[in-house]
Structures are given as C-alpha cells and as structure tokens.
Design a protein around this motif. Structure first.
Motif, PDB file in Angstrom:
ATOM      1  N   TRP A 437      -5.522 -39.902 -39.774  1.00 37.47           N
ATOM      2  CA  TRP A 437      -4.478 -40.584 -39.006  1.00 37.47           C
ATOM      3  C   TRP A 437      -4.972 -41.036 -37.638  1.00 37.47           C
ATOM      4  CZ3 TRP A 437       1.301 -38.884 -39.452  1.00 37.47           C
ATOM      5  CH2 TRP A 437       1.709 -38.952 -40.792  1.00 37.47           C
ATOM      6  N   LEU A 438      -6.000 -40.408 -37.090  1.00 34.66           N
ATOM      7  CA  LEU A 438      -6.474 -40.743 -35.742  1.00 34.66           C
ATOM      8  C   LEU A 438      -7.958 -41.058 -35.790  1.00 34.66           C
ATOM      9  CD1 LEU A 438      -4.698 -37.992 -33.595  1.00 34.66           C
ATOM     10  CD2 LEU A 438      -3.995 -40.372 -33.875  1.00 34.66           C
ATOM     11  N   ALA A 439      -8.355 -41.928 -34.856  1.00 29.01           N
ATOM     12  CA  ALA A 439      -9.769 -42.277 -34.758  1.00 29.01           C
ATOM     13  C   ALA A 439     -10.571 -41.121 -34.182  1.00 29.01           C
ATOM     14  CB  ALA A 439      -9.925 -43.533 -33.902  1.00 29.01           C
ATOM     15  N   ASP A 440      -9.960 -40.369 -33.264  1.00 27.35           N
ATOM     16  CA  ASP A 440     -10.640 -39.226 -32.643  1.00 27.35           C
ATOM     17  C   ASP A 440      -9.735 -38.002 -32.760  1.00 27.35           C
ATOM     18  OD1 ASP A 440     -12.236 -37.529 -31.231  1.00 27.35           O
ATOM     19  OD2 ASP A 440     -12.020 -38.556 -29.300  1.00 27.35           O
ATOM     20  N   PRO A 441      -9.594 -37.454 -33.948  1.00 28.70           N
ATOM     21  CA  PRO A 441      -8.630 -36.357 -34.136  1.00 28.70           C
ATOM     22  C   PRO A 441      -8.982 -35.103 -33.361  1.00 28.70           C
ATOM     23  CG  PRO A 441     -10.014 -36.617 -36.092  1.00 28.70           C
ATOM     24  CD  PRO A 441     -10.317 -37.785 -35.197  1.00 28.70           C
ATOM     25  N   THR A 442     -10.268 -34.795 -33.214  1.00 23.54           N
ATOM     26  CA  THR A 442     -10.658 -33.567 -32.509  1.00 23.54           C
ATOM     27  C   THR A 442     -10.161 -33.567 -31.074  1.00 23.54           C
ATOM     28  OG1 THR A 442     -12.644 -33.434 -33.895  1.00 23.54           O
ATOM     29  CG2 THR A 442     -12.593 -32.106 -31.879  1.00 23.54           C
ATOM     30  N   HIS A 443     -10.334 -34.703 -30.383  1.00 22.66           N
ATOM     31  CA  HIS A 443      -9.879 -34.795 -28.987  1.00 22.66           C
ATOM     32  C   HIS A 443      -8.389 -34.528 -28.891  1.00 22.66           C
ATOM     33  CE1 HIS A 443      -9.031 -36.358 -24.999  1.00 22.66           C
ATOM     34  NE2 HIS A 443      -8.153 -37.196 -25.540  1.00 22.66           N
ATOM     35  N   TRP A 444      -7.623 -35.164 -29.770  1.00 18.30           N
ATOM     36  CA  TRP A 444      -6.169 -35.019 -29.671  1.00 18.30           C
ATOM     37  C   TRP A 444      -5.700 -33.660 -30.168  1.00 18.30           C
ATOM     38  CZ3 TRP A 444      -3.912 -37.925 -26.440  1.00 18.30           C
ATOM     39  CH2 TRP A 444      -4.376 -39.211 -26.188  1.00 18.30           C
ATOM     40  N   GLN A 445      -6.415 -33.071 -31.096  1.00 20.25           N
ATOM     41  CA  GLN A 445      -6.057 -31.709 -31.503  1.00 20.25           C
ATOM     42  C   GLN A 445      -6.204 -30.738 -30.332  1.00 20.25           C
ATOM     43  OE1 GLN A 445      -8.530 -30.837 -34.891  1.00 20.25           O
ATOM     44  NE2 GLN A 445      -7.503 -32.332 -36.211  1.00 20.25           N
ATOM     45  N   GLU A 446      -7.308 -30.865 -29.611  1.00 20.94           N
ATOM     46  CA  GLU A 446      -7.530 -30.002 -28.445  1.00 20.94           C
ATOM     47  C   GLU A 446      -6.523 -30.298 -27.337  1.00 20.94           C
ATOM     48  OE1 GLU A 446     -11.535 -30.656 -27.361  1.00 20.94           O
ATOM     49  OE2 GLU A 446     -12.399 -29.578 -29.079  1.00 20.94           O
ATOM     50  N   LYS A 447      -6.280 -31.603 -27.129  1.00 24.72           N
ATOM     51  CA  LYS A 447      -5.359 -32.005 -26.070  1.00 24.72           C
ATOM     52  C   LYS A 447      -3.949 -31.494 -26.341  1.00 24.72           C
ATOM     53  CE  LYS A 447      -4.160 -34.573 -22.446  1.00 24.72           C
ATOM     54  NZ  LYS A 447      -4.642 -34.301 -21.083  1.00 24.72           N
ATOM     55  N   THR A 448      -3.431 -31.755 -27.520  1.00 22.90           N
ATOM     56  CA  THR A 448      -2.070 -31.330 -27.834  1.00 22.90           C
ATOM     57  C   THR A 448      -1.962 -29.815 -27.901  1.00 22.90           C
ATOM     58  OG1 THR A 448      -2.564 -31.619 -30.191  1.00 22.90           O
ATOM     59  CG2 THR A 448      -1.512 -33.462 -29.053  1.00 22.90           C
ATOM     60  N   ARG A 449      -3.004 -29.135 -28.395  1.00 25.20           N
ATOM     61  CA  ARG A 449      -2.973 -27.678 -28.433  1.00 25.20           C
ATOM     62  C   ARG A 449      -2.930 -27.097 -27.026  1.00 25.20           C
ATOM     63  NH1 ARG A 449      -0.818 -24.766 -31.006  1.00 25.20           N
ATOM     64  NH2 ARG A 449      -1.665 -25.757 -32.884  1.00 25.20           N
ATOM     65  N   GLU A 450      -3.720 -27.675 -26.133  1.00 25.54           N
ATOM     66  CA  GLU A 450      -3.729 -27.194 -24.751  1.00 25.54           C
ATOM     67  C   GLU A 450      -2.347 -27.380 -24.110  1.00 25.54           C
ATOM     68  OE1 GLU A 450      -5.770 -28.405 -20.450  1.00 25.54           O
ATOM     69  OE2 GLU A 450      -6.429 -29.362 -22.311  1.00 25.54           O
ATOM     70  N   ILE A 451      -1.738 -28.549 -24.323  1.00 22.67           N
ATOM     71  CA  ILE A 451      -0.419 -28.802 -23.729  1.00 22.67           C
ATOM     72  C   ILE A 451       0.627 -27.877 -24.339  1.00 22.67           C
ATOM     73  CG2 ILE A 451       1.407 -30.523 -23.481  1.00 22.67           C
ATOM     74  CD1 ILE A 451      -0.763 -32.661 -23.357  1.00 22.67           C
ATOM     75  N   GLU A 452       0.569 -27.703 -25.667  1.00 26.02           N
ATOM     76  CA  GLU A 452       1.551 -26.822 -26.298  1.00 26.02           C
ATOM     77  C   GLU A 452       1.402 -25.394 -25.803  1.00 26.02           C
ATOM     78  OE1 GLU A 452       2.833 -25.145 -30.702  1.00 26.02           O
ATOM     79  OE2 GLU A 452       1.576 -26.939 -30.549  1.00 26.02           O
ATOM     80  N   ASP A 453       0.177 -24.946 -25.632  1.00 22.61           N
ATOM     81  CA  ASP A 453      -0.021 -23.589 -25.115  1.00 22.61           C
ATOM     82  C   ASP A 453       0.517 -23.462 -23.700  1.00 22.61           C
ATOM     83  OD1 ASP A 453      -1.188 -22.952 -27.487  1.00 22.61           O
ATOM     84  OD2 ASP A 453      -3.257 -22.986 -26.750  1.00 22.61           O
TER      85      ASP A 453
END
Length: 1018
Positions: A437-453
C-alpha cells in the motif's frame, strides 16, 4: 463441504483452567507454531511469555496494527484476524473459540477453526458451551474438558464504595466506566481503567497499575473477559445490559460467566456480585454461574471464504451465500461488507472497478477497521480515497498520509481528545502495515508506531491523573507491605509521607488535604499519625520550654504558639480566669499533653495579669477595707469602669483615706466615671473586650473588635453604630451618648473645662472663655478640640451628659456679657475679699453642678428638642452676604439639667432669679437612657469626687471646715440670702476654732489648683 476433526483437539472449560498456559507449553514443544488470540492486548501478553521461553529472535508478533517479524522466527503470536488462511507450521492454536458465535467477529473465528490446521497438532481453546457444536461440525475431534482450579461464589449486592480491594468493576460504556472510576478515586484512592477503545499500550499500562498494586480497583468493560490474566478477587457488575452493535440487550448467562470467571487466580477462590445500581441476581442464575453450566452454542456465525472477484455485483452475491452445513448461519454484514455496499453505489467506483484485480483491491481496502467509530458513510469515503490512490497511483498518496499523521501528532488535550487521535493514528498504522500500500512502508510503520506510543503514554498519564490518587495508592501499597513510613514536615507545616503531601500540621492538629475519604483514607491518615508520633512529642517539649514571646492570645480567643493555634479560651464565672481547652489530636497523650496544657495555662494567667496588671492588683488588694473594698470589687467585676451615678451612694460615703488607698491602685474618681486610666489603652482594652465576650458569648455579636482600632488610632470620639453591642463601647473605653461615643478620659477632661465656667462669679475679673452668668456656659473651641467634634456633635454630647440648653439671641448675649466685663475694680476687690469658706463653697457648688449633670435625663433622645444652633455658629462666622440676608443664629447657654427644668424660663440674660441655695442644687440623678420623673421627690445629692477631693485639699490648705461640719454650720445659720450678681457683698467673718491641718495629697489635681489660686492672690 466435508469437514473433519481428525488431528484436532479441543480443550474446553470455564475460566481459570489454565488453557492458555497449556497451549503455550504445547506450542514451544513443537519446532514451529502459531497461536491466535481474540485481543491485541492478550496477544501482547502471550508474546511476552513466549519470548521469555524461547528468546525474542524466535517469536513474531502479528496484529492488524503491529508486526514484529524476526527473520528466523519459528513461532508466531497473532490476533485471530491476522492469522493466515493457510500455514505449514507444526502447531496451530486458536483461543476463545466461543467467540465464533459473536455477531460481529464470529465469522472470522468460525473460518479459522474450520479450516486452519497445523501439520502435527491443532488445538482449540474455549468454553465448554462449544462442545456439542464442535462434535457436530468436526467429527473425530478430541474433546478435553478441564475443571476450574478454584471455586466461584456469589457475594450479593454491595455499594461501589464498599467493595473489597482487588475488585474489578464491569460496565459497558465509556461514560459509565469513567464515572465509576472517578467515584473510586474520591472514595478509595484510585482505579485503573480498561476499555476496548484504548490502545493496547495504554491498556497494558493501566493493567500494570492494577497488577503492581498501585491501585486496588479496576474499572473495565467486558474486555477483561477475553482471557486477560488478572489478580482479581471479586468481580462486580455495575451494568448487566450492553449495546452489541445492533441493539441494547441483557447479557446472557454465558457472557456473565465469562466475565465473572475472572475472579480468583489459580487455586485462590473468587467472588462475584452486583453494585447498588443493578438488581441482585436470581438464585437460578447464581447457581449457573457458580457451577459454570450454560446453554450450549447451537450455531456459529459463518461467511464464505470463496469470493467472486469478477465484478462488484459478483462479490456481493458471494458474500450473501448461505452455508450448506447444519450448525452454521450466515453472519450479519460486517464493517467491510457495509463499506462495500456504500461504495458500490458510487458511479465513479463502478466505473473504475472494471476488472477482477481491482475488485479484489477494493475488497482489500474495505477491510480497513473502523477504529474511529464513525458512521458507515464517512468510513466508506475514507476507503474510497485510499482505493483511488491504490488504483491510479499504485500506492497511497504519502502527502495525504503525511497530513493526516501530522494532525494526529499532538499530545495536548484531555482523555476524549487523545482517544480520538489514537483511533485516527491506528487507522494509518494499519495502512502502513498493509503489504503493497505504501512506497516506503517501513518509514511510516515506525512513524505511526512512535506517534501511537506517544499518544498512548499521554492518555495513560491523563487517565492516571484523573482516576488515580498516586499519593493514596503508593501509601496503601507501603501499608500492605508493613513498611515503616517516612514522614517529613516542612517549615510551614506541610506534611509529606513517603514524599507525598498528606496535609498540614498546625500546632498539634493534623488536617488531611481535601479529597481523602473512605476506609483507605482513614488508613492513610492513621499511617500519617503514626509517622508523626515523634513530631508531636518533640513539639510538646519545645512548647514546654518556650518563652512567653512565642505565645500570643488572638482576638478570636485562640492561643497561638509561633502562629499556630494550640488552645482555645472559654469563659468561666470568674471573668479574669478563663478556662483553657487544648486544640490537639488524640495522638498527643500522656506527659506530653500535660506539659502542653500546663505551659499554655501558665502563659494565659501571666498574660492577663501583665496586660491587666492594675485590675489584677486591685482584685488582690488586701489593704482595702470596708466601702473601698466593696467599690474595688465592683470595679473589677465591671472591668475597670463604673458610671459614677451607679455607685454615687458608696462614693459619697467613702472617706478620704479610702479614696486615697484606691488611688494608689490607679483608680481615678472622675466627675462621670470611676475608672482606671491605665486600662484605656489598645492592648488592655482589647483583652478586656475578649474576656467579656468569652463569658457572654459575644465573639459573634456585631461590633466585636471594631472599636479597638478606633481607640488605637487616637480618636477621642466616634459616631455610634446602632447595630453594635453597646457594651463594646464601654469595654473599649468609650461612653455611649446617643449618636456619639466619647472616650471616658476625654469626658473627664471636658468636665475639667466646664467646672471653672460654672464656678466663675459674675463681676469677678478674668472671665473664663465660655463662662456666662455663673450657672450657664457656652461651648468653646477647647471643648471641640479635645472631643474632635463639630458644634452639632457637641450639642449631642452635652445633651447625652444631661446638660440642658437655654436659647438667647446673639445681641442679647453680647449685651449681657458686656455688662459682666464692665464691672468696677471695687466690685472685683470686694469679690476677692470673700472668706475662704465661701470661695470653696461656691467652687464646690459649681463643681457639683458640672460633675452631676449626667444625673439628669442623659440620653440625647430624652433631652428637650431645641432649634437653637451652637454658640459658635454666630453671624460673625458666616459669609458677609449670608450674614446680611439671614438673622444671627441664637446662642445656646448650657446648664446642668435638674428636676425643675420644665418650670424654668429660658433666655433670661440677667441670670436666675431664684435664691442661691436653690440655684446651686444638684440635678436629679437620672442616668443615661433614664426617663425623668416629674413630680417625684428629689434623690440624695450625689456629689463629684473631684469636688469633694478639691474641698478637702483646699480646706486642708486654707484651714477650711470639713464637708460635714460645713453642712452643719450652714444649717444653723439658716438659708443664705439671695445675692445680687451685679453688686459686691461685704465680706463676712466668723470666729471659728482652728482646724487641724491635714496632709495634702501632692497627686491630687485640686491641691495643684489650690496652689495656683494662692499664687494668683499674691
């Protein structure tokens, strides 16, 4: 459809049977495995336990919003939705399979338990209610029933505030959960909160609060019934109805049993019950819950696993397919199917979804969970945006994603705001974890996880701040550990126990901070007192050794030590000896309490005897005898001030020796009062007022304490306040005279100014300012000055003292005074040759008129109304223009009031035509506020002590007669003939035996006056 249960085992039983633990043990015994759990929270817990067994590099965690995938992971812990449809692992386990009957998620559990198998072993875990349906659907399955490790008992109905510790309170709405948690915080110190809407990280943190013992209560939804392993001793139902996504309904016995079964852990028994808001369970339901006998599950929710992606319509038809196996029923449309129904109506969706791969992509997009709990239409709009990006761009527009993530990346706000942001960021976390679904999924996984935490931590902090009193929770934890609490007291008295503020220590009283209630609060306070025990003893020792300067008595009757109240004064029968009541907690006991009480009592007695030393000395005087002793007793009882009219008979009968003995104790015999001048100061007056108020419950009476500042400011008179208690004026040293109150010593000075004006004889030289005809006077500037009053005020004051005014015109008064100042030298010489006896007699008679003026009707309200203006308000003081236009104001001639005031004429400049004996008679005793009785007999004359003292001193100096001898001689001589004030009388001489000289009191003001007269004669 042919289903088989070969190689499948089902471990069934109630809660607390160790099923999950058994599944973990079986999985790690295989070379590989996967376990599916109903909640992300529970998946996290199991993941941690498996990591502890086989190492973090061997375990993967896969949920819809989180993925931890080590390269060589042998075991996977997943939510049931995240489990793959096919797997090659050796072991497969599915937990809480009874959820296959759930209307919303049941079809997913049904699909996994029917089709997902391990190569070596498949294990199904759940309630015993699944036994019959599993045997029906999976012939050949092995059923293993496990008994509960502990027993469950019904505890009945209890109020929330009376629930035992280690209780889980269950409700089914966020608002209700928050309300209960707030009540628990106020009453019991705090509660942890667990809701399905919270992020897993927040729920873990809240459960940690409870598990670690920081709080004793857990308020949760039915999420705790899904396999969470908690140390719960009691489960209380605050609600028994819930909204299941379609309607409000009562929970069935199986659902109640799943939740109630959380009580008890391992072999420890548990209890369940209801709160005061829920009707008690009936006996049949109680028996079923205690014996875990529930209705079996008869049908499972089912949805086809074979989707037709040829078109949107074909996909919809496949979703509507009915099961062909008995025991299965077609599930109601889930969130993904509802979104597909909305999107199929959009023309732009129909136009672009023109081939099977796009239909499949649309169905994949519809699987986006509705974390935000918004309407189906709004959720469908979001899916549409994502689907268009996937179709047209191949991936989701990252600029759009970045903007959405940026909006959620804020940790300010309250609980609801943070919860909404967490739901929003969880949506984008899910998007970032979807493959392709994303061109750079790793970046957004880390980004959203950090914000959710970060948001989860902030939400946990807000929840803890709102629903947990950390002070109480920490102290309760320490108390359970039987630890010695450490107490600390700041300089200003703030008490800290284990670093937490507990209250304020003021003197010997501990005041807990607000918000501490209930049994836990009492336990915490008890711990605080225990920690403060040594401080109480130390303070008692310091107070016992403290000096008098460290103690003080306030106007509120409190005794303060270094500013803190330690005792309260209470009135007794003896006004100078109030009772002392300690203000101390029960923890101050024994010798320490006795030392404090003795020290405070010693200070109070010392303070009263020091500040009121003249009064204390007078009360202890042993050299006073007879009338002097009785008069001293009355003076002490009246706190240093007596109206002379009230003790006129005693003063009249008191001899000079008695008066002299009382003067040595600071008593002054004034014209209007018998008083002690040393007490007319702010400090003694304040203490006297307090002592009187303590005895007569006057601390709350109007006017208490309001007159002491007036006295301290040096005011000699003040406008009276009708609402004030009149006694407060006297206690503060003021005489209440109607609309005006005048200081007592100033009234005596006024009497000293009036006396020479009434003693002056017309025709003698040096007429004093204000003298008129020897029996009347006008007010002077000196009088106004000492009183700090206006002419109108002066009129009120003189009327209040019993003086009466005669009104004459300004011209008539001026003409009369001109005749007095024009007297011949011969007349002056003749007046000077009068005998000493006659001079003293005339002075005494004038003094009597002045000193006993107040014996007439004294209140200003009783005085005859007069339209006359004050003497000073003459035409000469008015502006020239006004003087020409208006007539001169009349002059007021003041005279002592008497019985025959109503029979006297006014405005006679030639003076009173009555005989001298009658003219100098003293006014009738009436007193302040007494009505004048007309036609009644005259009371005994009450003469001023100043006049008596002066007669004694003058006669002692000039060889005059005593007061009693003088009266006898005049009686023998008969009435004195009327004198003409305008003609001098020849001096009369009589042969009299020499009288024994009496020593002159050098402190007497009359001795000084006599000496001054001698100098003038020379």
């Amino acid at each position: 459809m042919i289903l088989s249960g070969r190689g499948v085992s089902a471990v069934l039983g109630p809660t607390n049977t160790g099923k999950t633990h058994f599944a973990i043990e079986r999985m790690v015994a295989h070379g590989s495995g996967i376990i599916g759990l109903p909640l992300r929270l529970l998946a996290r817990e199991v993941y941690t336990r498996v990591v502890e067994r086989v190492g973090v590099q061997n375990v993967a965690l896969v949920t819809g919003e989180e993925k931890i995938s080590p390269p060589n992971a042998r075991f996977s812990v997943c939510t049931v939705e995240a489990m793959p449809r096919e797997t090659k692992v050796a072991f497969v386990a599915i937990d809480e399979i009874q959820l296959a009957g759930d209307l919303e998620r049941g079809h997913i559990f049904t699909d996994r338990l029917l089709h997902l198998r391990g190569r070596e072993e498949t294990l199904l875990l759940g309630s015993a209610t699944m036994k019959s349906i599993l045997i029906q659907l999976l012939p050949g399955i092995t059923i293993v029933e496990r008994p509960r490790l502990s027993q469950l008992f019904y505890a009945g109905q209890k109020k929330i505030t009376r629930l035992p510790q280690r209780t889980a309170i269950v409700a089914f709405s966020a608002d209700e959960v928050y309300a209960i948690a707030e009540l628990i915080r106020r009453q019991r110190g705090g509660a942890a909160v667990v809701l399905g809407a919270l992020s897993p990280r927040t729920r873990n943190a809240q459960v940690g609060l409870y598990q670690e013992g920081d709080v004793e209560y857990l308020v949760a939804t039915d999420a705790i019934g899904m396999g969470l392993n908690l140390d719960v001793d009691h489960v209380a139902f605050a609600q028994d109805r819930k909204f299941d996504g379609y309607q409000f309904r009562n929970l069935n016995p199986g659902e109640l049993g799943q939740i109630a079964g959380r009580a008890g852990r391992h072999v420890k028994d548990g209890t369940f019950g209801v709160t005061g808001r829920v009707d008690p369970f009936d006996d049949e339901l109680v028996e079923r819950l205690e014996t875990h006998k529930f209705d079996p599950v008869k049908v499972l929710q089912w949805r086809t696993e074979k989707f037709d992606f040829s078109s949107i319509a074909g996909l919809q038809r496949s979703l509507d397919a009915a099961p062909r196996v008995e025991g299965l029923t077609r599930a109601l449309p889930a969130t993904d199917q509802q979104a597909l129904e909305y999107l199929s109506r959009y023309p732009e969706i129909s136009d672009i979804t023109d081939r099977p791969e796009r239909v499949e992509k649309l169905w994949e997009a519809c699987a986006l969970p509705d974390y935000r709990r918004i309407t189906p239409a709004q959720h469908a709009d979001l899916i549409q945006s994502l689907y268009f990006d996937l179709v047209r761009r191949g991936t989701v527009n990252e600029d759009f994603l970045a903007e959405q993530v940026r909006r959620a990346d804020r940790t300010d706000g309250e609980i609801d705001t943070l919860s909404a942001r967490i739901a929003q960021i969880r949506t984008w976390t899910y998007v970032s974890n979807r493959p392709g679904w994303l061109a750079d999924p790793t970046h957004w996984q880390e980004k959203t996880r950090e914000i959710e935490d970060r948001l989860s931590d902030a939400l946990h902090e807000r929840l803890t701040k709102r629903f947990v009193d950390r002070r109480t929770s920490v102290l309760m934890k320490r108390l359970r550990e039987n630890a010695m609490l450490e107490a600390e007291i700041s300089v200003n008295g703030d008490v800290f126990v284990e670093g937490h503020a507990m209250g304020q220590l003021s003197g010997f009283r501990f005041t807990p901070i607000s918000g501490m209630e209930g049994p836990d609060a009492k336990a915490v306070q008890a711990a605080a007192y225990k920690a403060l025990a040594l401080e109480f003893e130390a303070r008692a020792a310091r107070l016992h050794a403290s000096g008098n300067n460290d103690l003080a008595i306030g106007s509120d009757g409190l005794v303060r030590w270094l500013g803190d109240p330690v005792a309260r004064l209470v009135g007794t029968d003896h006004i100078l000896h109030p009772r002392v009541i300690l203000l101390a907690d029960e923890q101050l006991t024994g010798i320490a309490r006795d030392h404090v009480a003795a020290r405070v009592e010693r200070f109070v007695n010392h303070h009263i005897s020091t500040v009121l030393k003249p009064l204390d000395d007078l009360s202890r005087a042993e050299d006073l005898q007879g009338l002097a002793k009785g008069l001293a007793f009355q003076l002490v009882e009246n706190l240093g001030v007596l109206f002379r009219r009230d003790v006129a008979d005693d003063v009249k009968s008191l001899d000079q020796d008695g008066r002299a003995s009382m003067r040595r104790y600071g008593v002054r015999f004034g014209a209007y009062h018998i008083f002690m001048p040393a007490l007319l100061k702010p400090a003694p007056a304040e203490l006297i007022t307090l002592l009187w108020a303590l005895k007569h419950d006057g601390l709350d009476k109007p006017g208490y304490g309001d007159l002491i500042p007036v006295l301290a400011a040096g005011r000699t008179s003040v406008v009276t306040e009708p609402s004030f208690e009149r006694m407060f004026y006297k206690l503060a040293g003021f005489r209440f005279l109607g609309k005006r109150a005048v200081r007592i010593d100033i009234l005596e000075r006024l009497a000293d100014l009036i006396r020479p004006l009434l003693q002056w004889k017309p025709g003698t030289p040096a007429r004093p300012d204000g003298a008129y005809d020897g029996r009347r006077f006008t007010t002077t500037t000196a009088m106004l000055s000492i009183l700090g009053a206006t002419p109108d005020d002066m009129e009120e004051i003189l009327k209040g003292l019993g003086y009466r005014a005669d009104s004459v015109s300004a011209e008539e008064a001026a003409a009369f005074l001109a005749t007095q100042t024009g007297s011949t030298a011969t007349e002056a010489a003749a007046g000077a040759e009068k005998s000493d006896e006659d001079g003293v007699e005339e002075a005494d008679q004038a003094s009597e008129a002045t000193g006993e003026a107040e014996a007439a009707p004294a209140s200003a309200e009783e005085a005859p109304a007069s339209d006359a203006a004050p003497a000073e308000a003459t035409a000469s003081e008015q502006p020239a223009e006004a003087a020409e236009a208006a007539e001169p104001k009349p002059v007021l001639l003041w005279r002592p009031g008497g019985r025959s005031d109503n029979q006297r004429g006014t405005g006679r400049p030639g003076g009173d035509r009555r005989p001298q004996g009658q003219r100098n008679q003293a006014p009738r005793e009436g007193g302040e506020g007494r009505a004048e009785g007309r036609g009644e007999g005259r009371r005994d004359d009450r003469r001023s002590d100043n006049r008596g003292d002066r007669r004694d001193d003058n006669r002692g100096k000039f060889g005059g007669k005593s007061e009693r001898q003088d009266r006898g001689d005049r009686k023998d001589r008969g009435p004195r003939p009327e004198r003409d004030n305008n003609k001098s009388q020849p001096a009369r001489f009589e042969a009299k035996p020499p009288r024994k000289e009496k020593p002159v009191d050098p402190d007497s003001p009359f001795a000084k006056l006599a000496a001054l007269k001698e100098q003038l004669k020379k």
